[in-house]
Design a protein around this motif. Structure first.
Motif, PDB file in Angstrom:
ATOM      1  N   SER A  82       0.847  -1.186   0.000  1.00  0.00           N
ATOM      2  CA  SER A  82       0.000   0.000   0.000  1.00  0.00           C
ATOM      3  C   SER A  82       0.885   1.239   0.000  1.00  0.00           C
ATOM      4  O   SER A  82       1.692   1.440   0.910  1.00  0.00           O
ATOM      5  CB  SER A  82      -0.918   0.003   1.234  1.00  0.00           C
ATOM      6  OG  SER A  82      -1.579   1.251   1.347  1.00  0.00           O
ATOM      7  N   GLU A  83       0.746   2.091  -1.028  1.00  0.00           N
ATOM      8  CA  GLU A  83       1.571   3.288  -1.117  1.00  0.00           C
ATOM      9  C   GLU A  83       1.214   4.294  -0.030  1.00  0.00           C
ATOM     10  O   GLU A  83       2.072   5.024   0.462  1.00  0.00           O
ATOM     11  CB  GLU A  83       1.404   3.935  -2.495  1.00  0.00           C
ATOM     12  CG  GLU A  83       1.940   3.076  -3.638  1.00  0.00           C
ATOM     13  CD  GLU A  83       1.827   3.777  -4.969  1.00  0.00           C
ATOM     14  OE1 GLU A  83       1.280   4.907  -4.991  1.00  0.00           O
ATOM     15  OE2 GLU A  83       2.296   3.208  -5.976  1.00  0.00           O
ATOM     16  N   ILE A 122       1.848  -6.848   2.225  1.00  0.00           N
ATOM     17  CA  ILE A 122       1.193  -8.136   2.437  1.00  0.00           C
ATOM     18  C   ILE A 122       1.816  -9.133   1.467  1.00  0.00           C
ATOM     19  O   ILE A 122       1.798  -8.924   0.255  1.00  0.00           O
ATOM     20  CB  ILE A 122      -0.329  -8.050   2.188  1.00  0.00           C
ATOM     21  CG1 ILE A 122      -0.959  -7.030   3.146  1.00  0.00           C
ATOM     22  CG2 ILE A 122      -0.976  -9.425   2.368  1.00  0.00           C
ATOM     23  CD1 ILE A 122      -2.432  -6.807   2.880  1.00  0.00           C
ATOM     24  N   ARG A 123       2.387 -10.204   2.003  1.00  0.00           N
ATOM     25  CA  ARG A 123       3.008 -11.224   1.167  1.00  0.00           C
ATOM     26  C   ARG A 123       2.116 -12.459   1.104  1.00  0.00           C
ATOM     27  O   ARG A 123       1.552 -12.869   2.110  1.00  0.00           O
ATOM     28  CB  ARG A 123       4.385 -11.590   1.716  1.00  0.00           C
ATOM     29  CG  ARG A 123       5.387 -10.444   1.652  1.00  0.00           C
ATOM     30  CD  ARG A 123       6.739 -10.840   2.206  1.00  0.00           C
ATOM     31  NE  ARG A 123       7.722  -9.778   2.028  1.00  0.00           N
ATOM     32  CZ  ARG A 123       7.886  -8.760   2.864  1.00  0.00           C
ATOM     33  NH1 ARG A 123       7.125  -8.683   3.954  1.00  0.00           N
ATOM     34  NH2 ARG A 123       8.799  -7.836   2.644  1.00  0.00           N
TER      35      ARG A 123
END
Length: 211
Positions: free
Chosen positions: A8-9, A15-16
């Motif tokens: 998320s920028e 999240i992997r």
């Protein structure tokens, strides 16, 4: 398929996740039975509480497998290959400090006129016509952390038995139990003859996917 990261920028959160092939590989109408097995028989039973679980398509567990299937009905060639693969896989997961992984076994029926659906990942079930196994190791990313240690102790206290072989164990004991269970369900050889088609399939490149 592979390992991906979603970032998320705005929040800088990462999240992997894994993207992997479905082990079953066929639609649910062809699935006869499916089992999630960790090598423990403590509270690893579904049919005792729900005798209709197979008809409902529910995933069964270790004790159910021993009662319904008794063993993996494969030829001695496949049995030896699977035992060796299980030992190597369990050893690798042990060395990574991982637990809670399961042997996922699916029994599938493929009609005689649907043989085009088969590939080398389908293992012939030698005691049941037109039946095949799909097999893989699943749920293999759980570390033996504080919460898992608490889970183990809580269940042993619940049953007033500090030696009870509950599902959660340290990586070394988990791997040893997993290997012993695999040997148990592979320890009888099939002495019957297979068809030429099944013989050629078992000699081809077989796959047990880690999923």
């Amino acid at each position: 398929y592979g390992l991906f990261t979603l970032e998320s920028e705005e929040q800088g959160e990462k999240i992997r996740f894994f993207l992997m092939k479905n082990i079953v590989g066929v639609d649910s109408s062809r699935v006869l039975r499916k089992y999630d097995m960790k090598g423990s028989t403590a509270d690893r039973e579904v049919l005792r509480k729900d005798p209709t679980a197979i008809d409902k398509g529910r995933t069964l567990k270790d004790t159910d497998f021993l009662k319904v299937e008794r063993k993996l009905h494969v030829t001695s060639f496949v049995s030896g290959w699977m035992e060796q693969s299980a030992k190597l896989d369990a050893g690798f997961l042990r060395d990574q400090g991982l637990i809670d992984y399961s042997l996922f076994v699916v029994v599938i029926r493929i009609a005689s006129n649907e043989m085009n659906l088969l590939d080398s990942s389908f293992i012939p079930k030698v005691n049941e016509p037109n039946a095949y196994y799909k097999i893989g190791i699943i749920d293999f990313l759980q570390l033996f952390n504080f919460m898992k240690k608490v889970e183990k102790a809580t269940k042993q206290i619940q049953y007033f038995d500090p030696n009870r072989d509950v599902s959660s164990q340290d990586p070394v004991r988990y791997a040893e139990r997993f290997k012993k269970f695999m040997i148990r369900i592979l320890n009888e050889e099939y002495d019957g003859r297979t068809s030429s088609g099944r013989e050629s399939m078992e000699k081809s490149k077989l796959e047990i996917d880690i999923r």
